[in-house]
Every structure is written in structure tokens, then in C-alpha cells.
Scaffold this motif. Structure first.
Motif, PDB file in Angstrom:
ATOM      1  N   LEU B  45     -40.596  35.415  -5.308  1.00 59.62           N
ATOM      2  CA  LEU B  45     -39.643  34.625  -4.513  1.00 59.62           C
ATOM      3  C   LEU B  45     -39.667  35.074  -3.069  1.00 59.62           C
ATOM      4  O   LEU B  45     -39.826  36.273  -2.780  1.00 59.62           O
ATOM      5  CB  LEU B  45     -38.220  34.792  -5.055  1.00 59.62           C
ATOM      6  CG  LEU B  45     -37.985  34.077  -6.371  1.00 59.62           C
ATOM      7  CD1 LEU B  45     -37.835  35.092  -7.478  1.00 59.62           C
ATOM      8  CD2 LEU B  45     -36.760  33.189  -6.296  1.00 59.62           C
ATOM      9  N   GLY B  47     -37.693  34.232   0.866  1.00 58.93           N
ATOM     10  CA  GLY B  47     -36.781  33.502   1.745  1.00 58.93           C
ATOM     11  C   GLY B  47     -37.465  33.172   3.058  1.00 58.93           C
ATOM     12  O   GLY B  47     -38.310  33.933   3.539  1.00 58.93           O
ATOM     13  N   MET B  48     -37.122  32.017   3.622  1.00 54.35           N
ATOM     14  CA  MET B  48     -37.733  31.567   4.879  1.00 54.35           C
ATOM     15  C   MET B  48     -36.653  31.051   5.819  1.00 54.35           C
ATOM     16  O   MET B  48     -35.716  30.387   5.380  1.00 54.35           O
ATOM     17  CB  MET B  48     -38.746  30.450   4.579  1.00 54.35           C
ATOM     18  CG  MET B  48     -39.898  30.904   3.689  1.00 54.35           C
ATOM     19  SD  MET B  48     -40.951  29.526   3.132  1.00 54.35           S
ATOM     20  CE  MET B  48     -39.858  28.777   1.926  1.00 54.35           C
ATOM     21  N   ILE B  49     -36.791  31.363   7.095  1.00 54.25           N
ATOM     22  CA  ILE B  49     -35.783  30.969   8.087  1.00 54.25           C
ATOM     23  C   ILE B  49     -36.470  30.460   9.346  1.00 54.25           C
ATOM     24  O   ILE B  49     -37.406  31.103   9.846  1.00 54.25           O
ATOM     25  CB  ILE B  49     -34.882  32.177   8.466  1.00 54.25           C
ATOM     26  CG1 ILE B  49     -34.170  32.737   7.228  1.00 54.25           C
ATOM     27  CG2 ILE B  49     -33.865  31.782   9.530  1.00 54.25           C
ATOM     28  CD1 ILE B  49     -33.368  34.008   7.484  1.00 54.25           C
ATOM     29  N   SER B  56     -35.957  28.620   0.406  1.00 54.88           N
ATOM     30  CA  SER B  56     -36.561  29.601  -0.482  1.00 54.88           C
ATOM     31  C   SER B  56     -37.756  28.986  -1.192  1.00 54.88           C
ATOM     32  O   SER B  56     -37.847  27.768  -1.365  1.00 54.88           O
ATOM     33  CB  SER B  56     -35.540  30.112  -1.501  1.00 54.88           C
ATOM     34  OG  SER B  56     -34.954  29.044  -2.218  1.00 54.88           O
ATOM     35  N   ASP B 112     -39.878  32.123   9.956  1.00 54.46           N
ATOM     36  CA  ASP B 112     -40.042  33.543   9.656  1.00 54.46           C
ATOM     37  C   ASP B 112     -39.903  33.768   8.162  1.00 54.46           C
ATOM     38  O   ASP B 112     -39.134  33.082   7.494  1.00 54.46           O
ATOM     39  CB  ASP B 112     -38.968  34.374  10.378  1.00 54.46           C
ATOM     40  CG  ASP B 112     -39.280  34.527  11.853  1.00 54.46           C
ATOM     41  OD1 ASP B 112     -40.470  34.563  12.208  1.00 54.46           O
ATOM     42  OD2 ASP B 112     -38.318  34.601  12.639  1.00 54.46           O
ATOM     43  N   MET B 113     -40.640  34.734   7.656  1.00 57.29           N
ATOM     44  CA  MET B 113     -40.592  35.077   6.244  1.00 57.29           C
ATOM     45  C   MET B 113     -39.754  36.333   6.044  1.00 57.29           C
ATOM     46  O   MET B 113     -39.811  37.255   6.846  1.00 57.29           O
ATOM     47  CB  MET B 113     -42.003  35.422   5.739  1.00 57.29           C
ATOM     48  CG  MET B 113     -43.008  34.297   5.814  1.00 57.29           C
ATOM     49  SD  MET B 113     -44.749  34.909   5.828  1.00 57.29           S
ATOM     50  CE  MET B 113     -44.779  36.003   4.411  1.00 57.29           C
ATOM     51  N   ALA B 114     -38.999  36.374   4.936  1.00 57.72           N
ATOM     52  CA  ALA B 114     -38.348  37.619   4.523  1.00 57.72           C
ATOM     53  C   ALA B 114     -39.402  38.449   3.769  1.00 57.72           C
ATOM     54  O   ALA B 114     -40.572  38.423   4.140  1.00 57.72           O
ATOM     55  CB  ALA B 114     -37.124  37.314   3.660  1.00 57.72           C
ATOM     56  N   THR B 115     -39.020  39.176   2.764  1.00 53.22           N
ATOM     57  CA  THR B 115     -39.981  39.936   1.950  1.00 53.22           C
ATOM     58  C   THR B 115     -39.867  39.443   0.505  1.00 53.22           C
ATOM     59  O   THR B 115     -38.818  38.950   0.095  1.00 53.22           O
ATOM     60  CB  THR B 115     -39.691  41.443   2.013  1.00 53.22           C
ATOM     61  OG1 THR B 115     -38.312  41.667   1.687  1.00 53.22           O
ATOM     62  CG2 THR B 115     -39.969  41.991   3.397  1.00 53.22           C
ATOM     63  N   PRO B 116     -40.946  39.577  -0.258  1.00 55.52           N
ATOM     64  CA  PRO B 116     -40.918  39.019  -1.613  1.00 55.52           C
ATOM     65  C   PRO B 116     -40.133  39.880  -2.596  1.00 55.52           C
ATOM     66  O   PRO B 116     -40.099  41.095  -2.487  1.00 55.52           O
ATOM     67  CB  PRO B 116     -42.398  38.981  -2.009  1.00 55.52           C
ATOM     68  CG  PRO B 116     -43.074  39.992  -1.157  1.00 55.52           C
ATOM     69  CD  PRO B 116     -42.279  40.110   0.114  1.00 55.52           C
ATOM     70  N   ALA B 117     -39.521  39.206  -3.554  1.00 60.10           N
ATOM     71  CA  ALA B 117     -38.962  39.870  -4.737  1.00 60.10           C
ATOM     72  C   ALA B 117     -39.654  39.239  -5.932  1.00 60.10           C
ATOM     73  O   ALA B 117     -39.955  38.044  -5.918  1.00 60.10           O
ATOM     74  CB  ALA B 117     -37.453  39.659  -4.815  1.00 60.10           C
TER      75      ALA B 117
END
Lengths: 155, 155
Positions: B45, B47-49, B56, B112-117
Motif C-alpha cells: 500500500l 499513500g500519494m499527495i 492511496s 509525492d509518495m509516502a512509504t509503502p506498508a
């Protein structure tokens, strides 16, 4: 990642569950997560991005506890995890992250939130893959346990 | 959300799996996700902003397929989903999102990308809770299926 950064998430979960469902969670000791894994039945996940860091958060509920939260809020208790429950977990994830965001903003830490995704599946586990320390915060209640995990990396 | 926005994720997954594991996925028809649910055994998964939207993404693999991908890459095939596999799924999630980010950037869409889980758990399901349309992209291979789901909302 220090206590100043962790506590707002802990405080925010306790506040949200207390306010929404008049259920008082007992926080355990936040710990660095190594190989012990938080298992649960339904989890909300959220990505977070700031100019200097990015990361992910998860809130994992045991089924018995989230059903009790639903029961206290709406007076109805589904037999298992359905779409009403995943909606509720998504909303809790939004509120907890938003609450922590506000508390951290007051201390000069700003981040943006993505949108929540909710996983349901008996006894699933979550691994946060950011290149940073993983912190797990356990909470207990007579109806079951809930865990927050967060992990951040420097950009 | 239009085809111009969806295709880069589809193209990126096919490229990543082909390059890493010489496995050629067959894309099915992207579809609006209503109540049909993609089930799988391990999911990444993200998250993207962006300034105007947030959302997501999930990439959900059936166990048989991700084990075959690992086998083709490293010549070793674990019996079930272990930490090497969840690391691999995290890395694939990073690469697919990063590839789509580059393709979309060329068209003027920046995020921008968050980090994967990474979630592991037999037959789990994922619900994206952004207030927008959910798109599911199915892919098939003789060793198993994989699904991308994305959901965005306007900020």
C-alpha cells in the motif's frame, strides 16, 4: 523519532475512542518493533509526507474490540467485519492522524496526510517498509487490543 | 480520473514485473470498483499527495504468483509469505508508484509518495476510503493474479 513525536498519536487514539465510543483504552509501553508483530483483524493505514520525512501509520484492531466500539457508538453490533466497520476504521484513522497532525503542528512539525485504506482479514500482519525505526504502541481493553505502528524515513 | 491517469500505473506494473522477473502479465480491463472485491494474500500500500488531490494505491498479489516472481528473480522459492517476500512487495510498490509518478510528471501531473506498508494475510481485502472513484486494474498470469487499486479525492 522521539517521545515528543510519538505521544501525539497515542493521545489522539485515546481521545478519539473515548469521545466516539466512551471506551477508555489503557496504553502499554511504546516500543521499538523488531520482529514481534502486531496481528489483528482490521487495520487502517495512512501515508504521511512532510518536506523532510515521509512514512506510514497503521491502526490495527482485534475484531472483538472494534465491534464493541461500533456497538457503543450506534447501539448495533455486527456479527463480523463488514463495510460499516471498515468505514468506521477509515474514519478513526483519519481522526487519529488528523489529531496528531494538529498536536505536532503546534510543536513545529508539519506533515500532510494521504487518504486511509482499510485492510480486513483474520489475523493479518503489517510491515512498514520505510527505512527508519518502527514504533509500536499497544493499547488494551477488556474487549480486545489495538496497536498503532508508525515508521518514518528522512527524504 | 481518466485513462490518461490510470494507464501509467498499468504500464509501470507490467514493466517492473517483466524487468525484475521476466514474467509477462496480461492486463484485464480497468474497471470502476463497486462491490466486487480484489482478494489476495500479500499487498503493498502507498499513500500519494499532490497539491490538488490525495489518495492511496494498493497492489495485491495471490501467493502463488509472488512466490513465482521471487523464484524467477533469485532462483529460490519460499514455501509461504515471509519477510523476504514482504520486502519484495514493498520494493515493487515503490517501483510501480515511482514509475507512474515519472510518467505522470511528463504529462504535468505531479504527486509525492509516502512509504509503502505491506499487508500479509490469507485472503485479505482492502477498501480505499478516499472520497472518489475507485479503479481496479486486474492482471493475470498462469501462476496467479495481481490487482492494482487506486482511489483519489480532491483536496
Amino acid at each position: 523519532m522521539n517521545v515528543e513525536f510519538i505521544n501525539p498519536f497515542l493521545v489522539s487514539l485515546i481521545n478519539v475512542i473515548s469521545t466516539m465510543a466512551t471506551i477508555e483504552l489503557t496504553p502499554g509501553k511504546p516500543q521499538l518493533k523488531n520482529h514481534d508483530i502486531a496481528k489483528g483483524d482490521v487495520s487502517g493505514l495512512m501515508g504521511m509526507i512532510s518536506p523532510k520525512t515521509r512514512g506510514s501509520l497503521s491502526i490495527t484492531f482485534e475484531q472483538s474490540l472494534i465491534l464493541e466500539i461500533m456497538n457503543n457508538m450506534l447501539g448495533e453490533k455486527p456479527e463480523s467485519i463488514n463495510e460499516d466497520i471498515t468505514d468506521l476504521v477509515g474514519e478513526i484513522t483519519n481522526m487519529v492522524t488528523g489529531g496528531a497532525k494538529n498536536l505536532l503542528s503546534e510543536k513545529g512539525y508539519d506533515f500532510d496526510m494521504a487518504t486511509p485504506a482499510v485492510v480486513s482479514g483474520k489475523n493479518h500482519t503489517i510491515s512498514h517498509k520505510a527505512r527508519g525505526k518502527k514504533i509500536m504502541m499497544p493499547f488494551s481493553h477488556k474487549h480486545g487490543n489495538v496497536f498503532i505502528e508508525i515508521c518514518f524515513e528522512d527524504v
